[in-house]
Each structure stands twice: as structure tokens, then as C-alpha cells.
Design an enzyme around this catalytic site. Structure first.
Site, mmCIF file in Angstrom:
data_model
loop_
_atom_site.group_PDB
_atom_site.id
_atom_site.type_symbol
_atom_site.label_atom_id
_atom_site.label_comp_id
_atom_site.label_asym_id
_atom_site.label_seq_id
_atom_site.Cartn_x
_atom_site.Cartn_y
_atom_site.Cartn_z
ATOM 1 N N GLY A 30 33.499 -45.617 -47.552
ATOM 2 C CA GLY A 30 33.659 -45.258 -46.139
ATOM 3 C C GLY A 30 33.470 -43.767 -45.932
ATOM 4 C CE1 TYR A 31 33.110 -41.176 -49.830
ATOM 5 C CE2 TYR A 31 31.081 -39.976 -50.243
ATOM 6 C CZ TYR A 31 32.305 -40.419 -50.678
ATOM 7 O OH TYR A 31 32.722 -40.118 -51.951
ATOM 8 C CB SER A 32 28.078 -42.813 -42.795
ATOM 9 O OG SER A 32 27.358 -42.472 -43.944
ATOM 10 C CD GLU A 80 18.741 -43.699 -65.634
ATOM 11 O OE1 GLU A 80 17.929 -42.956 -65.038
ATOM 12 O OE2 GLU A 80 18.908 -44.895 -65.389
ATOM 13 C CB SER A 104 26.771 -50.905 -48.313
ATOM 14 O OG SER A 104 25.749 -50.160 -47.747
#
Ligand SMILES: Cc1cc2nc3c(=O)[nH]c(=O)nc-3n(C[C@H](O)[C@H](O)[C@H](O)COP(=O)(O)OP(=O)(O)OC[C@H]3O[C@@H](n4cnc5c(N)ncnc54)[C@H](O)[C@@H]3O)c2cc1C
Length: 405
Positions: free
Chosen positions: A140-142, A257, A174
Site C-alpha cells: 500500500g504505497y500509491s 538479482e 496489486s
């Protein structure tokens, strides 16, 4: 430069390959899920279809049994402790086998953050469940007004005794509809400079006041959501790192990676399928013999796929030497997301109007409608995880030393 595997690398590749041949459930092997297969585990474990639930559990147990749910994590945290080169080989083979990752952002983001910033209690509570494939996390960032400029986020957390009380909204979350837990950036000090008033909290998906509303994208997929917080109470003990230092916690990404090799492998698979179909079962529908320009386009895509491999090899050879890729990772992210779109476009053009059949269950759909579905679905690839413009800014300033605009 030697492009071939060393003896040890070849042995490791053979081990991964034979494990995947044995263990990947038929549901994923079949290619049936096509473009969506990368998200399959998170979706399947909460599906209404018992076969999907069983496949997700079978796959998590097989991968977990091998210690490969978190191949990149250090062994002291229960990961496989693979070197960047081994992760590179592992990711290559997983993509080639169409095998979905297990654990999603719990493995790729939350776990690594907890290793650096989490308390012993937080690590003990969350890390074993991630490693067992028992829990899915959402990021939950944006927010509606904060994406590229994430530090402007407004979701507010006010301290009340031993809890924070949280109000606000996230967007593009997402997997929020299948998540058990969220990691969320919230504003704890609205008066501080924007990067310095943010905290990082862990939130149970069942917390009263948290609600998730689906956003169905234009490819008719339900991947992301709007997430709302109305007086959600989160114990202060669920904060990771210090209060108002959450920006730095949220930006911690261990140097695993970063080559985007999965993009190169999927692009090659897609071209191989395209050429095989255009020369085989799909010969009648294909416009290859009628339009030389399409033959040239396919050749261009093939060359670009080779270029993508070389971007990936460049990054992995830096990491193998202990160097930390910076703008180089942006070049490969940028090239990979734009190649995905061009490749879908070429696939659609190759079969002309026949490509327009959208329903993958329709017997007339070409390759289960995969080209038209990825043509529409891949629009998001140049937005997700940092837009192409932001990648170009990084390449311009850090790579080429140009002044900031
Ligand atoms: C498929 C998908 C999954 C996602 N999943 C998640 C998730 O799980 N959790 C989550 O928190 N977020 C998620 N996101 C959100 C994603 O991180 C944001 O969409 C992305 O960071 C862009 O932010 P924005 O949509 O607000 O666009 P904006 O930042 O508003 O950008 C709008 C346009 O302006 C351009 N722009 C902005 N700033 C600059 C600049 N400085 N220089 C040049 N151009 C600029 C952008 O490139 C873009 O073209 C997801 C997005 C997608 C598409």
C-alpha cells in the site's frame, strides 16, 4: 566474455530444470494461463475453483520443500542464500517452465525489509509464514495523488495510546483482494518535510475499517484495487523502524538479482511460439507471406530480445563482481517493458483480424488469445514499478550526468 555456464552453474541449472519438470503442477505447465501466469499463485490460493487452490498448495509445498520459496534470502533467515548468478539461473529456468513465484511481495519486498528494520518479534511472526507460502502481502504505497511523487502521500495515522488510527486511501494495490496482510506507508507528521513525516506499518487485512474495492483493468483482469482506511486501528508495535523514518524503511530493497532476465526469457518464448504458429497451425491466418514488413518486424523483435538478454547479462555480471547496478537496472526495466508491448503488437499484426478474438476459450482464438490479451494487458508495463519517463530521468541524470529538468 564467456556466455556459457561454468561447471557448477551447469550443475545447478540441471538441478533446477529437473525439479521443475517434476514438480510444476500441470495447471501452470499447460500455458493455459498465458499472460497472467506470473500472478497465478496469489490468485489461485484464494480461488473458488478447488483445482486452482490445490495447484497453489501443491506448488508452494514443492518449492518450499526445496527451500526455494525465497531463493534470494540469506540462509540465516531460512532462504536458500543463492548467489546473484544462481538466482539469475533460477529465475531463467522458472520463467522457461512457466512456473509462478510463491510469496509475491512478501518474498520480494516485505521479508527483506523486515530483515533490516524489523524487530525480533516482527521477524518471528511474519518470516516463517512467508517462507511456508501461507501468507500473501499487498503493497500500500500509491495514492490517487501520489505515484511517481510518492513522498507526497496523504494517508494519515494519528497516535492514540498504543495504536495508530489510520484514515485515507491507497490505489493500484496489486493483489489486495487476495492479501492476508498489507504493508503501508502513512503520514505521521504532516508538518515535517514530506520525506520525513512518513511511517511504515503492517496491517492485518481483517482489521475493521479496511476495505478493498476492485479495479478491473481494460484487459478485464482484476489485478489491482482501491484500498480504503476508515479509523483502522493498528498497534504501534506493527510499525517497522522509527516513527517518521518510514520513507527510508519503504525504500529498502536489498541488492538482489535485478537483471529482468524473466523479461528476456518470456520474450524469447513468445517469439518462438509466434514463429512456430505462423509456420504451422496458424499458417492460413498469418499474413507473413503477404506482408514483408511483418517479417521484418518479427526479425526486429528477435534482435531486440537478444539485446534484452545482453542488458540482463550486463547487470548480472556487475553483481557477480560485487558492483551495484544503478541506472543499468533502469535501462533493462525500460527496454523490457517497452519490448513486451512491441512484441504483443507484432503478434497481433501477424494474424490480422484473426487476432481480435478475445475469448481464450473460443476455438478460433489464436494461441488462446494470448497476443491480443497481452497487447491490452501490457499497457500497464510502462507504468508499474516506475514509469518509463521516471526510468529515463534516472538514465539521463545518473547514467549520462545530464542536469535535472
Ligand atoms: C499494474 C500495476 C500494478 C501496480 N501495483 C501497485 C501496488 O501493488 N502498490 C502500489 O502502491 N502501487 C502500485 N502501482 C502504482 C504504480 O507504482 C504507479 O502507477 C506509478 O508509480 C506511477 O504513478 P501514477 O500512476 O500516480 O502516475 P503519475 O506519477 O501521476 O504520472 C503520470 C504521468 O506523468 C509522468 N511523470 C510523473 N512525474 C514525472 C517526472 N518527474 N518526469 C517526467 N514525467 C513524469 C509519468 O511518467 C506518467 O506518464 C501499480 C501500477 C500498475 C500499473
Amino acid at each position: 566474455m564467456d556466455w556459457n555456464d561454468s561447471e557448477d552453474q551447469a550443475d545447478f541449472r540441471a538441478e533446477v530444470k529437473s525439479f521443475l519438470e517434476e514438480a510444476v503442477p500441470d495447471r501452470y505447465k499447460s500455458d493455459e494461463l498465458g499472460f497472467a501466469s506470473g500472478f497465478a499463485w496469489g490468485e489461485d490460493r484464494k480461488s473458488d475453483d478447488p483445482e486452482a487452490v490445490a495447484a497453489a498448495a501443491e506448488w508452494a509445498s514443492a518449492l518450499g520443500g526445496k527451500g526455494w520459496i525465497a531463493p534470494q534470502w540469506p540462509a540465516e533467515y531460512g532462504g536458500a542464500g543463492l548467489s546473484p548468478m544462481e538466482q539469475f539461473i533460477f529465475n531463467m529456468e522458472m520463467t522457461d517452465a512457466n512456473a509462478p513465484n510463491v510469496g509475491g511481495s512478501g518474498v520480494s519486498m516485505l521479508g527483506p525489509m523486515l530483515m533490516v528494520h524489523g524487530t525480533d518479534e516482527q521477524k518471528a511472526e511474519h518470516i516463517p509464514k512467508i517462507l511456508a507460502g501461507e501468507v500473501a502481502w499487498a503493497q500500500g504505497y500509491s495514492e490517487p495523488g501520489s505515484g511517481s511523487d510518492l513522498a507526497s502521500l496523504q494517508t494519515r495515522a494519528i497516535r492514540d495510546g498504543d495504536d495508530y488510527v489510520i484514515n485515507g486511501q491507497k490505489i493500484w494495490t496489486s493483489g489486495a483482494h487476495t492479501a492476508d496482510w498489507f504493508f503501508v506507508l502513512v503520514r505521521t507528521d504532516p508538518d515535517a518535510p514530506k520525506h520525513r513525516g512518513i511511517s511504515f506499518v503492517l496491517m492485518d487485512a481483517k482489521a475493521p475499517g479496511l476495505s478493498v474495492r476492485p479495479l478491473v483493468n481494460m484487459a478485464w483482469s482484476h489485478v489491482f484495487n482501491e484500498t480504503f482506511f476508515e479509523d483502522v486501528r493498528v498497534p504501534v508495535s506493527n510499525r517497522v523502524g522509527e516513527e517518521n523514518r518510514g520513507w527510508y524503511v519503504g525504500m529498502t530493497l536489498l541488492d538482489y538479482e535485478r537483471s529482468n532476465i524473466t523479461g528476456a526469457v518470456s520474450a524469447r518464448r513468445t517469439i518462438d511460439r509466434l514463429v512456430k504458429h505462423a509456420n504451422g497451425d496458424g499458417k492460413e491466418q498469418s499474413r507473413l507471406s503477404e506482408l514483408g514488413s511483418i517479417r521484418h518486424e518479427i526479425a526486429d523483435r528477435y534482435i531486440e530480445t537478444e539485446v534484452m538478454y545482453n542488458f540482463s547479462f550486463r547487470i548480472i555480471s556487475m553483481q557477480d563482481k560485487g558492483l551495484i547496478p544503478n541506472y543499468e537496472a533502469s535501462t533493462s526495466k525500460l527496454f523490457n517493458s517497452e519490448l513486451t508491448q512491441r512484441l504483443a503488437n507484432t503478434g497481433v499484426k501477424t494474424f490480422g483480424l484473426h487476432s481480435n478474438i478475445w475469448d481464450k476459450a473460443d476455438a478460433r482464438a489464436l494461441l488462446k488469445a494470448s497476443f491480443i490479451q497481452s497487447y491490452v494487458g501490457s499497457v500497464a508495463s510502462t507504468i508499474a514499478a516506475g514509469t518509463s519517463e521516471i526510468q529515463r530521468n534516472i538514465i539521463a541524470t545518473r547514467g549520462l550526468g545530464l542536469p535535472r529538468g
